[in-house]
Scaffold this active site. Sequence first.
Site, PDB file in Angstrom:
ATOM      1  N   ARG A 138      -3.031  -6.759   6.142  1.00 49.59           N
ATOM      2  CA  ARG A 138      -1.982  -6.386   6.583  1.00 49.59           C
ATOM      3  C   ARG A 138      -1.764  -5.714   7.270  1.00 49.59           C
ATOM      4  NH1 ARG A 138      -1.224  -2.354   1.387  1.00 49.59           N
ATOM      5  NH2 ARG A 138      -3.368  -1.210   1.957  1.00 49.59           N
ATOM      6  N   LYS A 141       3.062  -0.537   7.194  1.00 45.61           N
ATOM      7  CA  LYS A 141       2.241   1.084   6.585  1.00 45.61           C
ATOM      8  C   LYS A 141       2.050   1.099   7.700  1.00 45.61           C
ATOM      9  CE  LYS A 141      -1.946   1.839   4.353  1.00 45.61           C
ATOM     10  NZ  LYS A 141      -1.441   2.957   3.559  1.00 45.61           N
ATOM     11  N   GLU A 172       8.004   2.437  -5.939  1.00 47.62           N
ATOM     12  CA  GLU A 172       6.344   3.387  -5.839  1.00 47.62           C
ATOM     13  C   GLU A 172       5.785   4.287  -6.076  1.00 47.62           C
ATOM     14  OE1 GLU A 172       4.709   1.754  -1.954  1.00 47.62           O
ATOM     15  OE2 GLU A 172       6.536   1.918  -1.289  1.00 47.62           O
TER      16      GLU A 172
END
Length: 293
Positions: A50, A149, A182
């Site tokens: 990721r 991220k 989320e």
Amino acid sequence: MLVYIDGKFMAQAEAKISVFDHGLLYGDGVFEGIRSYRGRVFKLDEHLQRLYDSAKAIMLEIPLSIEEMQAAVLETLRRNNLYDAYIRLIVTRGVGDLGLDPDKCPVPTIIIITDKITLYPQHFYEEGLEIATVSTRRNYSEAISPRIKSLNYLNNILAKIEGKQAGVVEVLMLNAEGYVVECSGDNVFFIRNDVVVTPPTYVGILEGVTRNVVINLARELGLTVEERVFTRHDLYIADECFLTGTAAEVIPVVKIDRRVIGSGQPGTVTQKLIAEFRSATGVLGTPIYPDST
Ligand code: PMP
């Protein structure tokens, strides 16, 4: 604790970077939060993948291979003699000038911080959390994808501030269309009639490593898992609700926007998933100390 910066290990007090680093000036960079349990780094490959995917999306070329990065993470843990740890891996655009231009930053900065893990209080897991919806919408995917991220976490921090003002420890965020996406630092799931539901990646979420582990565990338990779009209404009428994240693991939610969820107690499926998740963390993972079992 020793901190890794660009291949060198430095004492915490000496671990400093330039004020011209674009990570500081613009939040231009990517990061990961990872944990180790009993001497094993949990889902290290998934976290590294990721990190490299996030870096690719922002056109940041990490000067280490994934294997070299893995070795650096493990070495940092070994130097600090850690078994149960929290690992913060950061790659910034590097040092440039005061302009935005990323091409003025020739060398990315790589930082690995490791520390003892601070756990959430046990009563959160036994009694469940109360959460509330905030007015701050999750970043619009076409502006800055929540799948990245990135070091720019202001969207999440603004949501967190609203949550603190409302007296809750975690908040529910909606996307621009009003669908549930989320929380400020966790993914969200609900259960109704034994079907486990969580938003799909395309609605604008960070694709949590814990989320993916829990989806697989639920399927192994014979449960149906659906990744589909839903609204707050679906959460209000759910039998159970829980959140997932590296720090939180699997944590039950018993109240949302003052509505009691299900029985008001952590649900049975949630409890089963908490137990399954905890046993998975004990056995899976990349060993920090290869000689140990
Ligand atoms: N969503 C957001 C916005 C996050 O920052 C995080 C990580 N703290 C998560 C979800 C959960 O992801 P993971 O399970 O990989 O920690």
